[in-house]
Motif scaffolding. Structure first.
Motif, PDB file in Angstrom:
ATOM      1  N   ILE A 332       0.846  -1.197   0.000  1.00  0.00           N
ATOM      2  CA  ILE A 332       0.000   0.000   0.000  1.00  0.00           C
ATOM      3  C   ILE A 332       0.881   1.246   0.000  1.00  0.00           C
ATOM      4  O   ILE A 332       2.090   1.172   0.226  1.00  0.00           O
ATOM      5  CB  ILE A 332      -0.975   0.009   1.200  1.00  0.00           C
ATOM      6  N   THR A 333       0.276   2.410  -0.245  1.00  0.00           N
ATOM      7  CA  THR A 333       1.066   3.643  -0.385  1.00  0.00           C
ATOM      8  C   THR A 333       1.747   4.043   0.920  1.00  0.00           C
ATOM      9  O   THR A 333       2.751   4.737   0.905  1.00  0.00           O
ATOM     10  CB  THR A 333       0.188   4.809  -0.877  1.00  0.00           C
ATOM     11  N   GLY A 334       1.220   3.585   2.077  1.00  0.00           N
ATOM     12  CA  GLY A 334       1.820   3.935   3.366  1.00  0.00           C
ATOM     13  C   GLY A 334       2.879   2.950   3.823  1.00  0.00           C
ATOM     14  O   GLY A 334       3.192   2.865   5.018  1.00  0.00           O
ATOM     15  N   GLU A 335       3.457   2.196   2.904  1.00  0.00           N
ATOM     16  CA  GLU A 335       4.423   1.146   3.236  1.00  0.00           C
ATOM     17  C   GLU A 335       5.729   1.702   3.813  1.00  0.00           C
ATOM     18  O   GLU A 335       6.420   1.032   4.567  1.00  0.00           O
ATOM     19  CB  GLU A 335       4.719   0.329   1.966  1.00  0.00           C
ATOM     20  N   GLY A 336       6.097   2.915   3.452  1.00  0.00           N
ATOM     21  CA  GLY A 336       7.394   3.468   3.868  1.00  0.00           C
ATOM     22  C   GLY A 336       7.364   4.086   5.257  1.00  0.00           C
ATOM     23  O   GLY A 336       6.311   4.222   5.886  1.00  0.00           O
ATOM     24  N   GLY A 337       8.536   4.483   5.735  1.00  0.00           N
ATOM     25  CA  GLY A 337       8.644   5.149   7.031  1.00  0.00           C
ATOM     26  C   GLY A 337       8.797   4.184   8.186  1.00  0.00           C
ATOM     27  O   GLY A 337       8.423   3.017   8.101  1.00  0.00           O
ATOM     28  N   LYS A 338       9.349   4.700   9.302  1.00  0.00           N
ATOM     29  CA  LYS A 338       9.717   3.840  10.438  1.00  0.00           C
ATOM     30  C   LYS A 338       8.581   3.589  11.414  1.00  0.00           C
ATOM     31  O   LYS A 338       8.655   2.681  12.237  1.00  0.00           O
ATOM     32  CB  LYS A 338      10.876   4.493  11.206  1.00  0.00           C
ATOM     33  N   SER A 339       7.520   4.382  11.344  1.00  0.00           N
ATOM     34  CA  SER A 339       6.487   4.283  12.381  1.00  0.00           C
ATOM     35  C   SER A 339       5.770   2.929  12.312  1.00  0.00           C
ATOM     36  O   SER A 339       5.513   2.411  11.226  1.00  0.00           O
ATOM     37  CB  SER A 339       5.469   5.413  12.218  1.00  0.00           C
ATOM     38  N   PRO A 340       5.463   2.346  13.481  1.00  0.00           N
ATOM     39  CA  PRO A 340       4.744   1.067  13.500  1.00  0.00           C
ATOM     40  C   PRO A 340       3.400   1.170  12.774  1.00  0.00           C
ATOM     41  O   PRO A 340       2.738   2.213  12.824  1.00  0.00           O
ATOM     42  CB  PRO A 340       4.541   0.800  14.994  1.00  0.00           C
ATOM     43  N   SER A 341       3.021   0.103  12.098  1.00  0.00           N
ATOM     44  CA  SER A 341       1.798   0.125  11.304  1.00  0.00           C
ATOM     45  C   SER A 341       1.251  -1.287  11.167  1.00  0.00           C
ATOM     46  O   SER A 341       2.008  -2.255  11.093  1.00  0.00           O
ATOM     47  CB  SER A 341       2.096   0.708   9.920  1.00  0.00           C
ATOM     48  N   ARG A 342      -0.047  -1.399  11.081  1.00  0.00           N
ATOM     49  CA  ARG A 342      -0.695  -2.695  10.870  1.00  0.00           C
ATOM     50  C   ARG A 342      -0.379  -3.244   9.467  1.00  0.00           C
ATOM     51  O   ARG A 342      -0.271  -4.447   9.279  1.00  0.00           O
ATOM     52  CB  ARG A 342      -2.210  -2.525  11.052  1.00  0.00           C
ATOM     53  N   PHE A 343      -0.249  -2.358   8.491  1.00  0.00           N
ATOM     54  CA  PHE A 343      -0.235  -2.803   7.098  1.00  0.00           C
ATOM     55  C   PHE A 343       1.148  -2.920   6.469  1.00  0.00           C
ATOM     56  O   PHE A 343       1.301  -3.521   5.412  1.00  0.00           O
ATOM     57  CB  PHE A 343      -1.113  -1.866   6.260  1.00  0.00           C
ATOM     58  N   LYS A 344       2.161  -2.345   7.087  1.00  0.00           N
ATOM     59  CA  LYS A 344       3.507  -2.463   6.522  1.00  0.00           C
ATOM     60  C   LYS A 344       4.007  -3.904   6.656  1.00  0.00           C
ATOM     61  O   LYS A 344       3.680  -4.601   7.621  1.00  0.00           O
ATOM     62  CB  LYS A 344       4.476  -1.523   7.253  1.00  0.00           C
ATOM     63  N   HIS A 345       4.829  -4.310   5.692  1.00  0.00           N
ATOM     64  CA  HIS A 345       5.423  -5.642   5.766  1.00  0.00           C
ATOM     65  C   HIS A 345       6.570  -5.645   6.782  1.00  0.00           C
ATOM     66  O   HIS A 345       7.356  -4.696   6.846  1.00  0.00           O
ATOM     67  CB  HIS A 345       5.980  -6.046   4.400  1.00  0.00           C
ATOM     68  N   VAL A 346       6.672  -6.733   7.534  1.00  0.00           N
ATOM     69  CA  VAL A 346       7.796  -6.937   8.457  1.00  0.00           C
ATOM     70  C   VAL A 346       8.304  -8.358   8.247  1.00  0.00           C
ATOM     71  O   VAL A 346       7.511  -9.307   8.235  1.00  0.00           O
ATOM     72  CB  VAL A 346       7.371  -6.739   9.930  1.00  0.00           C
ATOM     73  N   VAL A 347       9.623  -8.502   8.059  1.00  0.00           N
ATOM     74  CA  VAL A 347      10.186  -9.845   7.852  1.00  0.00           C
ATOM     75  C   VAL A 347      11.187 -10.169   8.959  1.00  0.00           C
ATOM     76  O   VAL A 347      11.849  -9.279   9.508  1.00  0.00           O
ATOM     77  CB  VAL A 347      10.859  -9.965   6.467  1.00  0.00           C
ATOM     78  N   GLN A 348      11.259 -11.462   9.283  1.00  0.00           N
ATOM     79  CA  GLN A 348      12.229 -11.950  10.279  1.00  0.00           C
ATOM     80  C   GLN A 348      13.500 -12.368   9.555  1.00  0.00           C
ATOM     81  O   GLN A 348      13.461 -13.163   8.624  1.00  0.00           O
ATOM     82  CB  GLN A 348      11.649 -13.145  11.023  1.00  0.00           C
ATOM     83  N   THR A 349      14.619 -11.781   9.944  1.00  0.00           N
ATOM     84  CA  THR A 349      15.908 -12.174   9.362  1.00  0.00           C
ATOM     85  C   THR A 349      16.851 -12.572  10.499  1.00  0.00           C
ATOM     86  O   THR A 349      16.528 -12.402  11.680  1.00  0.00           O
ATOM     87  CB  THR A 349      16.531 -11.010   8.565  1.00  0.00           C
ATOM     88  N   LYS A 350      18.043 -13.063  10.143  1.00  0.00           N
ATOM     89  CA  LYS A 350      19.025 -13.454  11.153  1.00  0.00           C
ATOM     90  C   LYS A 350      19.404 -12.280  12.040  1.00  0.00           C
ATOM     91  O   LYS A 350      19.719 -12.442  13.215  1.00  0.00           O
ATOM     92  CB  LYS A 350      20.272 -14.012  10.472  1.00  0.00           C
ATOM     93  N   LYS A 351      19.354 -11.082  11.480  1.00  0.00           N
ATOM     94  CA  LYS A 351      19.748  -9.891  12.245  1.00  0.00           C
ATOM     95  C   LYS A 351      18.582  -9.258  12.986  1.00  0.00           C
ATOM     96  O   LYS A 351      18.770  -8.265  13.683  1.00  0.00           O
ATOM     97  CB  LYS A 351      20.372  -8.862  11.302  1.00  0.00           C
ATOM     98  N   GLY A 352      17.389  -9.791  12.813  1.00  0.00           N
ATOM     99  CA  GLY A 352      16.243  -9.236  13.534  1.00  0.00           C
ATOM    100  C   GLY A 352      15.070  -8.923  12.619  1.00  0.00           C
ATOM    101  O   GLY A 352      15.091  -9.217  11.418  1.00  0.00           O
ATOM    102  N   LEU A 353      14.044  -8.334  13.226  1.00  0.00           N
ATOM    103  CA  LEU A 353      12.855  -7.937  12.461  1.00  0.00           C
ATOM    104  C   LEU A 353      13.129  -6.649  11.696  1.00  0.00           C
ATOM    105  O   LEU A 353      13.746  -5.728  12.243  1.00  0.00           O
ATOM    106  CB  LEU A 353      11.676  -7.692  13.414  1.00  0.00           C
ATOM    107  N   ARG A 354      12.643  -6.593  10.465  1.00  0.00           N
ATOM    108  CA  ARG A 354      12.852  -5.353   9.702  1.00  0.00           C
ATOM    109  C   ARG A 354      11.732  -5.131   8.691  1.00  0.00           C
ATOM    110  O   ARG A 354      10.978  -6.036   8.342  1.00  0.00           O
ATOM    111  CB  ARG A 354      14.198  -5.382   8.990  1.00  0.00           C
ATOM    112  N   ARG A 355      11.681  -3.882   8.235  1.00  0.00           N
ATOM    113  CA  ARG A 355      10.753  -3.510   7.161  1.00  0.00           C
ATOM    114  C   ARG A 355      11.391  -3.842   5.802  1.00  0.00           C
ATOM    115  O   ARG A 355      12.580  -4.173   5.739  1.00  0.00           O
ATOM    116  CB  ARG A 355      10.459  -2.014   7.241  1.00  0.00           C
ATOM    117  N   LEU A 356      10.606  -3.729   4.757  1.00  0.00           N
ATOM    118  CA  LEU A 356      11.131  -3.981   3.413  1.00  0.00           C
ATOM    119  C   LEU A 356      11.814  -2.734   2.865  1.00  0.00           C
ATOM    120  O   LEU A 356      11.414  -1.603   3.151  1.00  0.00           O
ATOM    121  CB  LEU A 356      10.007  -4.413   2.466  1.00  0.00           C
TER     122      LEU A 356
END
Length: 408
Positions: A332-356
Motif C-alpha cells: 500500500i502507499t503507506g508502506e514506507g517510514g519507520k512508524s509502527p503500522s498494521r499494514f507495513k510488511h515486516v520480515v524476520q531475518t538473522k539480524k532481527g525484524l525489519r521492514r522492506l
C-alpha cells in the motif's frame, strides 16, 4: 512487424511502459504524469530519469488539448478510482459533465475528440471499481462501459491477482481491454461465443488461463443515456451485477465468475529479500516490538469517537512477521517510514525484524532494482510509488497476448 505505438496516461513511474516495451513490440510515443496534490512532481521526475523527457508531458491532463496528444494504436493507463457520476451541464442540455477532477473523463475526451482514435485500450484499476459506489453497486463501471460503447469500443475485463499466476505479490486489480469497432478483434467478439471468449479464446484468457467451471452467467443490457444510468443503475440491488470477468459489446453485458488455472512456479516473498545488504534504518528497535505486535494483533476493545460516542471495535490478527514462503501481501502507499503500522510488511531475518527496502518493494511489483532511485526522493516516497504501481508481469503478459492477436 512494426511496433505498436502507445499513449501512456497516468503514467506514474512507468509500470505500463516497462511491461509493454520489454519485448520490443510496443513503443510509447507520448506519456503524461501529473500529481495534482503535490508541488514537486516526484513520479514524473522518476519517469523522465528512466525513459527520458522527450514526448513526456508533466501537465494536468484535463488541461492538455487533445491536439497535443499524438495518434497511436493503443491508449494505456491506470487511472484513479473516483466517483464517476454524471450530470448534464446547465449551459448545454446535451452536454455531459462528470465530477470535477475525475480523470476518466480525460480519457473519454481524448477518445471522442481524436479524428483517428486508438484502436485498442488497455486500462487498469482497483477491483472495487466493479462494485462502486456502495449506494448503487456497479454504477461506475456501467457508466464507463456505456461511454466506451458510445465511442465505438467493445470491452473485455478480468480481475487478476498477480500471485495466482506465480508472481511475488498478492495484488488484485481489474484489467480491461477495449477494441474499436474498426478492428477484427471487435468483429471476433461480436460474431463469436461471448462465454468462450471469456473462458478460452479471448486476449486475457490466452494470457491468464482460467478453469472451465460452470459458474452462473449473467447477461443484461445497459440502456439509456449516461445521466439516466448515473441516477438509476442498480438502485435497488444489494450486489453488483458485474462478476470478475466479462465482455461488453453493443450495449450488452456478458459476465461470469472465473477461477485461475495455473500450475507453474510460484515466486515468494523470501525470493526477493536483500538479506546481508540492508542498512540499520530498516530494522525495528526492540522497544517498538510491543507497538508493532499490538497493531498487527487481533483486537476486541471499547473505543471512544471524537463525539464522545463509545463503540465496540474488533479486527482480526495478521501474520506477524510476514510469511516468507508465500507471495507477499498487497503493497500500500503507506508502506514506507519507520512508524509502527498494521499494514507495513515486516520480515524476520538473522539480524532481527525489519521492514522492506525500496528495492524489495520494486521487486514485488517486478520493477528493475532501483527504478525509483533518484537524488532528493526519500525511501518513503519510493515506497509510496510502489503502493500506487501495478505488477509489471501482468502488463507484459496481456500486452504479449494482445500483440499476437492483432498480428495473427
Amino acid at each position: 512487424m512494426e511496433k505498436l505505438r502507445v499513449i501512456e496516461l497516468f503514467a506514474g513511474v512507468g509500470g505500463f511502459r516497462l511491461g509493454l516495451e520489454k519485448k520490443g513490440k510496443y513503443k510509447v510515443v507520448w506519456s503524461n504524469q501529473w500529481e495534482p496534490s503535490t508541488k514537486t512532481q516526484h513520479a514524473s521526475m522518476v519517469y523522465e530519469k528512466c525513459f527520458g523527457g522527450e514526448n513526456h508531458s508533466n501537465a494536468d491532463i484535463s488541461q492538455v488539448p487533445t491536439s497535443d496528444v499524438p495518434d497511436a494504436d493503443v491508449l494505456v493507463g491506470g487511472f484513479p478510482c473516483q466517483d464517476y457520476s454524471v450530470a448534464t451541464t446547465l449551459q448545454n442540455s446535451k452536454g455531459l459533465i462528470g465530477k470535477k477532477g475525475v480523470l476518466w473523463w480525460s480519457i473519454n475526451r481524448i477518445l471522442s475528440e481524436k479524428k483517428t482514435p486508438p484502436k485498442y485500450l488497455f486500462l487498469e484499476n482497483v477491483d472495487r471499481l466493479l462494485k462502486s459506489p456502495s449506494t448503487q453497486r456497479g454504477r461506475d463501471f456501467a457508466i464507463m462501459l456505456k461511454s466506451l460503447d458510445e465511442l465505438g469500443y467493445a470491452v473485455e475485463w478480468r480481475v487478476i491477482n498477480a500471485a495466482d499466476y506465480g508472481m511475488p505479490q498478492r495484488r488484485r486489480r481489474v484489467f480491461f481491454l477495449g477494441y474499436h469497432k474498426s478492428t477484427s478483434l471487435y468483429k471476433s467478439i461480436k460474431n463469436g461465443d461471448k462465454v468462450d471468449w471469456i473462458h478460452n479464446s479471448g486476449t486475457i484468457a490466452k494470457a491468464f488461463p482460467v478453469k472451465n467451471m460452470s459458474h452462473p452467467r449473467n447477461s443484461f443490457s445497459i440502456d439509456g443515456d449516461l445521466v439516466a444510468l448515473s441516477e438509476n443503475f442498480n438502485k435497488e440491488g444489494k450486489l453488483s451485477p458485474f462478476q470478475n470477468s466479462g465482455v461488453f459489446i453493443n450495449g450488452q453485458v456478458f459476465t461470469t465468475k472465473t477461477a485461475p488455472n495455473y500450475d507453474g512456479p510460484n515466486a515468494i516473498l523470501g525470493d526477493i529479500l536483500q538479506n546481508g545488504k540492508v542498512t540499520r534504518d530498516f530494522f525495528i528497535p526492540e522497544a517498538d516490538f510491543p507497538k508493532w505486535a499490538y497493531l498487527k494483533g487481533a483486537k476486541k476493545e471499547m473505543r471512544t469517537a471524537k463525539s464522545g460516542f463509545e463503540y465496540k471495535y474488533s479486527e482480526g490478527g495478521m501474520i506477524f512477521p510476514d510469511a516468507l514462503d508465500k507471495a507477499s501481501r498487497t503493497i500500500i502507499t503507506g508502506e514506507g517510514g519507520k512508524s509502527p503500522s498494521r499494514f507495513k510488511h515486516v520480515v524476520q531475518t538473522k539480524k532481527g525484524l525489519r521492514r522492506l527496502t525500496p528495492i524489495e518493494l520494486e521487486r514485488l511489483n517486478m520493477f528493475p532494482d532501483n527504478h525509483t532511485l533518484l537524488e532528493g526522493i526519500s525511501d518513503t516516497k519510493r515506497a509510496f510509488f510502489m503502493g500506487n504501481a501495478l505488477v509489471v508481469g501482468v502488463v507484459e503478459k496481456i500486452g504479449e497476448s494482445l500483440f499476437q492477436r492483432i498480428n495473427s
